[in-house]
Enzyme design. Structure first.
Site, PDB file in Angstrom:
ATOM      1  N   CYS A  37       0.858  -1.200   0.000  1.00  0.00           N
ATOM      2  CA  CYS A  37       0.000   0.000   0.000  1.00  0.00           C
ATOM      3  C   CYS A  37       0.886   1.240   0.000  1.00  0.00           C
ATOM      4  O   CYS A  37       0.593   2.253  -0.643  1.00  0.00           O
ATOM      5  CB  CYS A  37      -0.885   0.036   1.240  1.00  0.00           C
ATOM      6  SG  CYS A  37      -1.891  -1.426   1.486  1.00  0.00           S
ATOM      7  N   ARG A  43     -13.449  -0.625  -2.407  1.00  0.00           N
ATOM      8  CA  ARG A  43     -12.280   0.221  -2.711  1.00  0.00           C
ATOM      9  C   ARG A  43     -10.979  -0.548  -2.413  1.00  0.00           C
ATOM     10  O   ARG A  43     -10.049  -0.564  -3.209  1.00  0.00           O
ATOM     11  CB  ARG A  43     -12.373   1.512  -1.895  1.00  0.00           C
ATOM     12  CG  ARG A  43     -11.204   2.476  -1.951  1.00  0.00           C
ATOM     13  CD  ARG A  43     -10.958   3.053  -3.313  1.00  0.00           C
ATOM     14  NE  ARG A  43     -10.044   2.200  -4.065  1.00  0.00           N
ATOM     15  CZ  ARG A  43      -9.694   2.368  -5.331  1.00  0.00           C
ATOM     16  NH1 ARG A  43     -10.200   3.344  -6.027  1.00  0.00           N
ATOM     17  NH2 ARG A  43      -8.859   1.561  -5.926  1.00  0.00           N
ATOM     18  N   CYS A  66      -7.849  -1.803  -4.815  1.00  0.00           N
ATOM     19  CA  CYS A  66      -6.448  -1.453  -4.527  1.00  0.00           C
ATOM     20  C   CYS A  66      -5.575  -2.701  -4.566  1.00  0.00           C
ATOM     21  O   CYS A  66      -4.510  -2.706  -5.171  1.00  0.00           O
ATOM     22  CB  CYS A  66      -6.328  -0.832  -3.135  1.00  0.00           C
ATOM     23  SG  CYS A  66      -6.567   0.952  -3.119  1.00  0.00           S
TER      24      CYS A  66
END
Lengths: 186, 299
Positions: free
Chosen positions: B208, B256, B260
């Site tokens: 991330c 979401r 990702c």
């Protein structure tokens, strides 16, 4: 408050939270030494971490392969298409088509393309600014092949090392950056 | 359809004050029109595919377009449907959801979403909004959690859940994000989320953090929130769930995060799994004291 969780707890969480889907197999979570080091920013900043980073760079460096046909500069037009395409490698992809490089996701390249990302440096006028010497050419090949040979935790994927792009695709990207006729070097 | 006519149509539709149903139709048409070529470029509004209607448009145009929509966010449709679902008996047990406890007591919705994820004693785990609602749907209405987990995004029981999520978050709009780290399990999952955030894996070495740990960066033209900073985390956490104009869909944070992780080239995250809750906890705690503005409106 944020006490470091044990590896066992962490791996157990990953195991019960992730599953294979299409080409995105669960083995993707098995880290190599580079990924393991770069996942631990606190250690990375310690003296021991910095030493480890040097080792990691060295081992990535040793694994770089020069193009088997000795040709570094391919077709810049094909290179531009590869730089544009961010497709490939996800669970939504079949894995049958060659992946794109996704270069514009992070870099400005040909400045006519305004939809470029800023995670990496601008590559506009790449060759024009650096010249087209053998050193520049080899450095650029190596960087595309394995950016972690220069910076252990570079954000840039290891396109050659992890077989994300094939040799010809990397040669074509080299053309985009280092062919004097490429629009990048206008 | 050019950006101009699209704007015109949309403007007209909104100005005429069409009923909810008609506006849904419009939203769907909009979604279809804009879906072209998205898969190729990380779901960006302005990918460079040739012929893309918005190509070469500027971020200003997008901001303008978003401003125009903001007083009439199509998420309102989902909110209305969700309110209905909250109050209407459903499922094998034919009950409504007014005894659902989202952390502040049964049926107490004001500000509840702005304090999630949190530890729940009855399930003995930290839950985000979606996983907590799954508990309510299963316990109160007898709807199987697995049927929700297994449904494709935006379809069947996941669509129903989306609507309930939209309704619940609308009752926190304008609240201050206040996520607890008092309970040991809250502390533990925050730490797991932090570790997950920095974990690199997969063929592209992505975590991330690869995209979300610096200020003022973009992928293509899409601005990337720095989720390690209070401002960036609040901006991101506080504006999801959201209606996405680019595909005409309402996305919860679970959706979401799923997208990702797809772009991260990781394996598939199970809906409502601890990894997704841990990452949400990391974001939400970093966002503490920020403004909860969901449901948002996104490209």
């Amino acid at each position: 408050m944020s006490q470091e969780p044990s590896d066992a707890d962490f791996n157990a969480m990953l195991k019960r939270s992730l599953r294979a889907e299409g080409i995105a197999v669960i083995e993707r979570m098995e880290q190599d030494t580079t990924q393991a080091l770069c996942s631990d920013p606190a250690f990375l900043n310690s003296p021991a971490g910095k030493q480890k980073a040097e080792h990691i760079q060295q081992s990535n460096w040793m694994a770089i392969k020069a193009p088997s046909d000795g040709r570094y500069i391919g077709d810049w037009k094909r290179g531009e298409a590869i730089a544009q395409s961010g497709r490939g490698g996800t669970w939504a992809d079949s894995g049958k088509e060659p992946s794109g490089g996704g270069c514009y996701n992070c870099h400005q390249i040909d400045r006519k393309e305004i939809a470029y990302g800023t995670l990496g440096p601008s590559l506009w006028n790449y060759g024009k600014q650096r010249g087209y010497s053998k050193e520049v050419i080899t450095y650029t090949w190596n960087k595309i092949y394995n950016a972690k040979a220069y910076q252990a935790c570079s954000s840039m994927p290891r396109f050659g090392h992890l077989h994300l792009l094939n040799q010809q695709q990397m040669q074509d990207l080299m053309g985009l950056l280092l062919d004097p006729r490429s629009p990048v070097n206008e | 359809m050019t950006a101009h006519t699209l704007r015109l149509r949309l403007g007209l539709g909104l100005r005429l004050g069409l009923g909810l149903g008609l506006r849904l139709g419009l939203g769907l048409r909009l979604g279809l029109g804009l879906r072209l070529g998205l898969g190729l470029c990380l779901g960006l509004w302005l990918c460079a595919s040739a012929g893309w209607v918005f190509a070469q448009s500027s971020t200003e145009d997008i901001t303008q377009y978003r401003d125009m929509l903001s007083d009439s966010n199509p998420a309102e449709l989902y909110i209305a449907a969700g309110e209905d679902k909250w109050n209407t008996p459903a499922g094998p047990k034919k009950t409504n959801l007014k005894y659902c406890d989202l952390g502040l007591g049964a049926g107490k919705l004001e500000g509840a979403a702005a304090q999630l994820p949190r530890y729940f004693k009855d399930t003995d785990r930290v839950q985000d909004l979606e996983s907590r609602l799954m508990t309510c749907l299963s316990q109160l209405q007898g709807i199987s959690e697995q049927s929700i987990i297994d449904a494709p995004f935006g379809e069947g029981p996941k669509k129903d859940l989306n609507e309930i999520v939209a309704y619940v978050v609308s009752r926190s709009k304008g609240a201050i994000i206040k996520v607890s780290t008092q309970h040991p399990k809250e502390q533990a999952i925050y730490a797991l989320g932090k570790k997950a955030f920095y974990t690199q894996a997969g063929p592209y070495d992505f975590s991330c953090a690869s995209c979300h740990s610096q200020d003022a960066k973009r992928i293509r033209l899409q601005e990337l929130p720095n989720l390690t900073s209070p401002a960036g985390a609040a901006q991101a956490w506080g504006s999801w769930p959201a209606y996405r104009v680019s595909n005409g869909e309402f996305w919860t944070m679970q959706h979401r995060l799923n997208d990702c992780l797809r772009q991260q080239h990781w394996p598939y995250p199970v809906y409502g799994s601890d990894l997704t809750i841990a990452l949400s906890m990391f974001m939400a705690v970093n966002a503490n004291e920020g403004l909860y503005q969901a449901p948002g409106l996104k490209r």
